[in-house]
Scaffold this motif. Structure first.
Motif, PDB file in Angstrom:
ATOM      1  N   LEU A  43      -4.878 -12.519  -7.516  1.00  0.00           N
ATOM      2  CA  LEU A  43      -5.363 -12.214  -6.170  1.00  0.00           C
ATOM      3  C   LEU A  43      -4.428 -11.276  -5.430  1.00  0.00           C
ATOM      4  O   LEU A  43      -3.209 -11.351  -5.571  1.00  0.00           O
ATOM      5  CB  LEU A  43      -5.509 -13.509  -5.366  1.00  0.00           C
ATOM      6  N   SER A  44      -4.998 -10.396  -4.639  1.00  0.00           N
ATOM      7  CA  SER A  44      -4.260  -9.634  -3.635  1.00  0.00           C
ATOM      8  C   SER A  44      -5.233  -9.263  -2.533  1.00  0.00           C
ATOM      9  O   SER A  44      -6.431  -9.107  -2.783  1.00  0.00           O
ATOM     10  CB  SER A  44      -3.650  -8.370  -4.223  1.00  0.00           C
ATOM     11  N   PHE A  45      -4.717  -9.115  -1.311  1.00  0.00           N
ATOM     12  CA  PHE A  45      -5.564  -8.697  -0.189  1.00  0.00           C
ATOM     13  C   PHE A  45      -5.470  -7.194   0.056  1.00  0.00           C
ATOM     14  O   PHE A  45      -6.071  -6.680   0.999  1.00  0.00           O
ATOM     15  CB  PHE A  45      -5.195  -9.468   1.078  1.00  0.00           C
ATOM     16  N   SER A  46      -4.700  -6.490  -0.779  1.00  0.00           N
ATOM     17  CA  SER A  46      -4.610  -5.033  -0.678  1.00  0.00           C
ATOM     18  C   SER A  46      -5.002  -4.435  -2.024  1.00  0.00           C
ATOM     19  O   SER A  46      -4.294  -4.609  -3.017  1.00  0.00           O
ATOM     20  CB  SER A  46      -3.182  -4.601  -0.297  1.00  0.00           C
ATOM     21  N   VAL A  47      -6.144  -3.747  -2.039  1.00  0.00           N
ATOM     22  CA  VAL A  47      -6.657  -3.126  -3.259  1.00  0.00           C
ATOM     23  C   VAL A  47      -6.504  -1.615  -3.090  1.00  0.00           C
ATOM     24  O   VAL A  47      -7.264  -0.985  -2.363  1.00  0.00           O
ATOM     25  CB  VAL A  47      -8.122  -3.511  -3.518  1.00  0.00           C
ATOM     26  N   ALA A  48      -5.501  -1.043  -3.754  1.00  0.00           N
ATOM     27  CA  ALA A  48      -5.155   0.367  -3.556  1.00  0.00           C
ATOM     28  C   ALA A  48      -6.067   1.245  -4.397  1.00  0.00           C
ATOM     29  O   ALA A  48      -5.893   1.362  -5.613  1.00  0.00           O
ATOM     30  CB  ALA A  48      -3.688   0.600  -3.907  1.00  0.00           C
ATOM     31  N   THR A  49      -7.051   1.835  -3.728  1.00  0.00           N
ATOM     32  CA  THR A  49      -8.059   2.616  -4.439  1.00  0.00           C
ATOM     33  C   THR A  49      -7.734   4.109  -4.495  1.00  0.00           C
ATOM     34  O   THR A  49      -7.611   4.661  -5.587  1.00  0.00           O
ATOM     35  CB  THR A  49      -9.438   2.370  -3.822  1.00  0.00           C
ATOM     36  N   PRO A  50      -7.578   4.815  -3.362  1.00  0.00           N
ATOM     37  CA  PRO A  50      -7.369   6.268  -3.459  1.00  0.00           C
ATOM     38  C   PRO A  50      -6.056   6.654  -4.130  1.00  0.00           C
ATOM     39  O   PRO A  50      -5.977   7.718  -4.746  1.00  0.00           O
ATOM     40  CB  PRO A  50      -7.415   6.741  -2.004  1.00  0.00           C
ATOM     41  N   SER A  61       0.336  -5.906  -6.835  1.00  0.00           N
ATOM     42  CA  SER A  61       1.119  -7.023  -7.344  1.00  0.00           C
ATOM     43  C   SER A  61       2.583  -6.718  -7.031  1.00  0.00           C
ATOM     44  O   SER A  61       2.902  -5.639  -6.512  1.00  0.00           O
ATOM     45  CB  SER A  61       0.910  -7.171  -8.853  1.00  0.00           C
ATOM     46  N   PRO A  62       3.506  -7.615  -7.335  1.00  0.00           N
ATOM     47  CA  PRO A  62       4.915  -7.290  -7.116  1.00  0.00           C
ATOM     48  C   PRO A  62       5.342  -5.987  -7.806  1.00  0.00           C
ATOM     49  O   PRO A  62       6.168  -5.242  -7.265  1.00  0.00           O
ATOM     50  CB  PRO A  62       5.637  -8.501  -7.710  1.00  0.00           C
ATOM     51  N   LEU A  63       4.796  -5.692  -8.970  1.00  0.00           N
ATOM     52  CA  LEU A  63       5.179  -4.469  -9.683  1.00  0.00           C
ATOM     53  C   LEU A  63       4.805  -3.207  -8.910  1.00  0.00           C
ATOM     54  O   LEU A  63       5.427  -2.157  -9.087  1.00  0.00           O
ATOM     55  CB  LEU A  63       4.529  -4.443 -11.068  1.00  0.00           C
ATOM     56  N   THR A  64       3.785  -3.301  -8.051  1.00  0.00           N
ATOM     57  CA  THR A  64       3.383  -2.159  -7.238  1.00  0.00           C
ATOM     58  C   THR A  64       4.527  -1.687  -6.354  1.00  0.00           C
ATOM     59  O   THR A  64       4.624  -0.496  -6.034  1.00  0.00           O
ATOM     60  CB  THR A  64       2.174  -2.535  -6.355  1.00  0.00           C
TER      61      THR A  64
END
Length: 499
Positions: A471-478, A485-488
């Motif tokens: 789960l995450s509430f931030s989905v980085a699309t563009p 995730s933490p790796l981001t």
């Protein structure tokens, strides 16, 4: 891409001038305390192994007040100081921070969820509570594992290292859940963070930050791991975008704020807008499809960026699908009722070819409330309004955030997929299909090329809620990072030992 400061500022002003408006008819917008049972002067939280003093109660402003600051310079300076200290701590200390956030969100879900609903006036209180309870599903330090390479020439170690201070912009749709989930990811990766929250969700965001910081200080001896601007403004958002002490931007929001982040000279992780289409073909399990569309489209009154926004279903199964919707919590509007709702929900574009203007007073309202606005009484338990439209109806192209989903009748599966591709607008966010045909699902998935592609389930299954994954509430699309995730929030650091 680099843009001058005036360009970025203009875009930031565009979005925050809109987002900062108080809901019509709500003079107390922005308050948490009001008529609830929360006591002025104290945050009545159940903390993770610690008590919250009365002095940390209502949201105060000023230097060092458990992470709440009046200005960006002080907030960034405090976060940078905390970052230096965090680098001397262990991975176990980071894990303790993650545990604290998850436990506090779980234990305070009812209290904080109701406070967020009271402040923002959008969505559903049961789902506000649930979104805090599921923070426990957001990944933490377990994602931070080094990669090793060994051989005749020695040993090379690649570690996932932090950036420093992350500057984060958060939305009103999930104010505290987004903030809490971001903290888990960001601190697990070894960073600290300064938040500029949406003005209409700033009070609950500050409440969470103060409670978290007190628990962090007691547990690992560091204050201000998380800082926040107590009274966010256009100017404070612009300062976060440009501050030299902020290494990376994390932006979760609509088109204008996403555009501003993409024009910044900093590394930006952008969770932008979506308009998720749903295709239902003739092979689908129609009962399961209808149930899934209601679950996803009605969740928090369709505030989720991943939520089902429009459905394309072919002629041969269109009518049975519409009937199935009514058996799973949907209420079908007539053509006349849809016309009335559309006129209420949208104003004409200001210029030819422009976007219809969404009536923000309807965002996140209950299905029964919206129906009442057009003179319709719906049965108790109605989750979602729906009905047949054509593609010219603004509910189809626009990312509306209310529990009404338009259904468009198509000639065949290929026609449905073509329309889904058109009205997703190339955001690359989310698309869904209900089908038993593997080839059809494969063809649509490759064409859409969205960050999330959900087959035979509700939209939240793509975030590990009823489906596999995390789960995450931030989905980085563009910007392409996908489900964060933490790796981001790490950079690769390589060390080589030569034999």
């Amino acid at each position: 891409m680099q843009a001058n400061e005036s360009t970025i500022r203009a875009v930031v002003e565009e979005v925050l001038s809109e987002l900062g408006r108080k809901p019509k008819g709500n003079p107390d917008a922005g308050r948490i305390y009001g008529q609830s049972s929360l006591k002025k002067g104290g945050i009545p939280v159940i903390s993770a192994g610690t008590s919250i003093p009365a002095s940390a109660g209502s949201v105060h402003h000023g230097s060092g007040n458990w992470g709440v600051f009046d200005n960006v310079n002080d907030a960034v300076a405090a976060a940078n100081e905390a970052f230096v200290k965090l680098q001397k701590k262990t991975m176990g200390d980071r894990a303790t921070v993650v545990r604290i956030v998850k436990e506090m969100c779980e234990k305070n879900a009812d209290l904080w969820g109701r406070a967020e609903m009271e402040e923002t006036k959008i969505g559903r209180v049961d789902h506000k509570i649930e979104k805090l309870k599921i923070i426990k599903l957001v990944p933490g330090t377990e994602f931070i594992k080094p990669d090793c390479y060994s051989g005749d020439n020695g040993l090379t170690l690649e570690e996932y290292a932090p950036f420093g201070v992350i500057g984060a912009i958060t939305p009103v749709t999930h104010s505290l859940p987004t903030l809490a989930g971001n903290i888990v990811n960001i601190v697990a990766a070894g960073n600290t963070v300064v938040f500029n929250p949406h003005p209409s969700g700033a009070k609950i965001a500050c409440t969470g930050v103060q409670a978290f910081n007190k628990a962090f200080a007691d547990a690992i001896g560091i204050e201000n791991l998380v800082t926040i601007i107590g009274k966010p403004t256009i100017e404070s958002a612009n300062e976060v975008f440009h501050h030299k002490g902020v290494r990376v931007l994390l932006v979760t929001g609509g088109p204008a704020v996403a555009r501003a982040a993409l024009q910044s000279s900093k590394k930006a992780i952008v969770a932008g807008p979506g308009n998720p289409p749903v295709v239902v073909d003739y092979t689908a399990d129609l009962e399961k499809a209808a149930k899934s569309i209601v679950i996803g489209g009605a969740y928090d009154n369709n505030l989720l960026c991943i939520g089902e926004k429009e459905v394309f279903a072919e002629q041969k199964i269109f009518d049975p699908l519409m009937e199935a919707m009514s058996r799973h919590g949907g209420f079908r509007l007539s053509a006349q009722q849809i016309e009335t709702l559309t006129k209420l929900a949208f104003s004409p574009p200001k210029e030819p070819g422009g976007h219809a203007i969404l009536n923000r007073d309807l965002i996140g309202k209950d299905a029964a409330v919206i129906a009442q606005q057009i003179g319709v009484s719906v049965p108790a338990g109605t989750q979602l309004l729906y009905g047949e439209t054509d593609t010219s109806n603004p509910f189809v192209p626009e990312e509306q955030m209310m529990p009404f989903v338009p259904f468009i009748r198509t000639k065949d599966t290929q026609h449905s997929i073509a329309l889904a591709y058109e009205f997703e607008h190339g955001f690359g966010h989310t698309a869904l299909i209900h089908s038993r045909d593997v080839k059809t699902m494969d063809e649509m998935g490759k064409l859409m090329n969205t960050t999330l592609f959900v087959k035979n389930g509700p939209s939240m299954a793509g975030l590990g809620l009823g489906g596999e994954g995390y789960l995450s509430f931030s989905v980085a699309t563009p910007t392409g990072e996908g489900v964060t995730s933490p790796l981001t929030f790490t950079r690769k650091r390589r060390t080589s030992l030569i034999s």
